[in-house]
Design a protein around this motif. Structure first.
Motif, PDB file in Angstrom:
ATOM      1  N   ASN A 271       0.835  -1.194   0.000  1.00  0.00           N
ATOM      2  CA  ASN A 271       0.000   0.000   0.000  1.00  0.00           C
ATOM      3  C   ASN A 271       0.875   1.251   0.000  1.00  0.00           C
ATOM      4  O   ASN A 271       0.908   2.000  -0.965  1.00  0.00           O
ATOM      5  N   GLY A 299      -1.023  -1.986   5.499  1.00  0.00           N
ATOM      6  CA  GLY A 299      -0.177  -2.160   4.319  1.00  0.00           C
ATOM      7  C   GLY A 299       1.033  -1.251   4.266  1.00  0.00           C
ATOM      8  O   GLY A 299       1.592  -1.025   3.184  1.00  0.00           O
ATOM      9  N   ASP A 355       3.949   5.615  -2.736  1.00  0.00           N
ATOM     10  CA  ASP A 355       2.733   4.813  -2.899  1.00  0.00           C
ATOM     11  C   ASP A 355       3.045   3.523  -3.641  1.00  0.00           C
ATOM     12  O   ASP A 355       4.199   3.264  -4.016  1.00  0.00           O
ATOM     13  N   LYS A 356       2.038   2.702  -3.882  1.00  0.00           N
ATOM     14  CA  LYS A 356       2.278   1.393  -4.491  1.00  0.00           C
ATOM     15  C   LYS A 356       2.720   1.476  -5.942  1.00  0.00           C
ATOM     16  O   LYS A 356       3.197   0.492  -6.514  1.00  0.00           O
TER      17      LYS A 356
END
Length: 393
Positions: A271, A299, A355-356
């Motif tokens: 995440n 996450g 971020d992912k």
């Protein structure tokens, strides 16, 4: 030059040295004389327009020597003899910094007194000598402060002496700020000067903000931008922008705790990821442990990148700080951290919130009163609030 004493030698000790043989026809000649009994050769080092280090060696003949080479622009250079008072260490008394310019130049050297070398025929050197006169009043005060500090230190590290030395250190810092202001004024009013590019490059070593670097760089004329220092500044600007908020983050390389290589391609971001640059002397582990415990189940991962100089120090620090639950790597090499992330060994900790999709969405700094945060950096204490907002969406 100026106050960057340690940089005199790091410039050449920690980068590869290229052969002195150059493909382009020589456009400068440096003829010199040497007064002394012990040296056999003189060395001349400088960077070419690709940022690689060139080193020439000239044997002395009746106290004379000659260097020929090619430089794409006036450049900072380093002259030293093969005589060393202390073996296996830099010999300050037989080494000096100069500025080379295309054309014919002469230099006179005296054994054990290279600091008073006289270089003629280099406009950049002449410009530097004039600038030194502006430093002189401040440096005179600095010298007296250093002498006073050393005298107190010789009396022992007592609480009273410690307070006195710290007070003198604060005054020395103010002198350094005065010198910085002299440099900034000079750079802003001499935009067609190769010396200005050199001064800006040196200022960048002292945690100068990126927006300030860009402001000065954009003032430079095209010849200065295309100079050796100009190209180096441009490259650093691009690298620093690559680690700014909104950019796709460059994943660090290094060694895992078990000795295997860290593979950024197989490292999965569930995440959000914190790329955390730290060291035993500069860390915010207590705060980040609380953040990790709070958002791990949502996450959040932490990739802790050590800025320690040695692997044993790193492993000992990981054990002492009890952060083995994170992904820990030893940066490879540490020197590239400044180039790619604007993080120095002795700077406060840096945390990149990613971020992912591996895009940087936050850049946070630990506490350090001496460090000036860059224009898109925030205090680390705001990270928790940012994560709470993101994860609540």
């Amino acid at each position: 030059m100026k106050r960057y004493i340690s940089l005199l030698f790091l410039f050449f000790l920690f980068t590869g040295i290229t052969s002195a043989q150059e493909k382009k026809a020589p456009n400068f000649i440096l003829k010199g004389t040497f007064s002394g009994k012990h040296a056999h050769a003189i060395f001349l080092s400088y960077k070419d327009d690709h940022g690689k280090n060139i080193e020439h060696k000239a044997y002395l003949s009746n106290g004379a020597f000659t260097f020929r080479g090619f430089i794409s622009s006036p450049v900072y250079a380093f002259v030293r003899s093969d005589k060393k008072i202390v073996p296996n260490s830099p010999d300050v008394s037989n080494a000096v910094e100069i500025f080379l310019s295309p054309g014919n130049m002469t230099i006179s050297l005296m054994e054990n007194d290279f600091a008073n070398a006289v270089l003629m025929g280099s406009p950049m050197q002449d410009e530097w000598i004039k600038l030194l006169t502006l430093y002189r009043p401040v440096n005179k005060i600095k010298d007296s402060l250093y002498k006073a500090s050393f005298a107190i230190s010789r009396g022992g590290n007592t609480p009273k002496n410690h307070v006195a030395v710290m007070a003198l250190g604060a005054k020395i810092d103010k002198c350094n700020l005065q010198i910085d202001q002299i440099d900034y004024s000079y750079i802003g009013s001499h935009t067609n000067s190769y010396l200005s590019a050199y001064l800006l490059s040196n200022s960048m070593q002292m945690d100068m903000r990126l927006d300030s670097i860009e402001m000065f760089y954009n003032l430079f004329s095209q010849p200065v931008k295309k100079s050796v220092e100009g190209k180096a500044i441009s490259k650093i600007i691009l690298n620093r922008k690559a680690a700014m908020v909104g950019s796709v983050g460059r994943m660090p390389l290094g060694t895992n705790l078990d000795g295997s290589r860290f593979n950024p391609q197989t490292f999965k971001i569930d995440n959000y990821l914190l790329i955390y640059f730290w060291a035993g002397w500069a860390n915010d582990n207590v705060y980040l442990k609380s953040v990790y415990n709070k958002y791990q189940s949502k996450g959040l991962k932490i990739l802790a990148v050590s800025t320690e100089p040695f692997k044993k120090m790193w492993r000992d620090s990981v054990k002492k700080e009890r952060i083995g639950m994170w992904q820990n790597i030893f940066s490879d090499p540490v020197a590239n951290l400044d180039t790619f992330y604007n993080i120095r060994q002795m700077a406060p900790s840096l945390v990149l919130l990613v971020d992912k999709n591996r895009r940087i969405i936050g850049r946070y700094r630990g506490v350090n009163k001496l460090y000036k945060m860059d224009y898109n950096e925030e205090p680390l204490g705001l990270l928790d609030k940012k994560l709470a907002t993101l994860i609540s969406r």
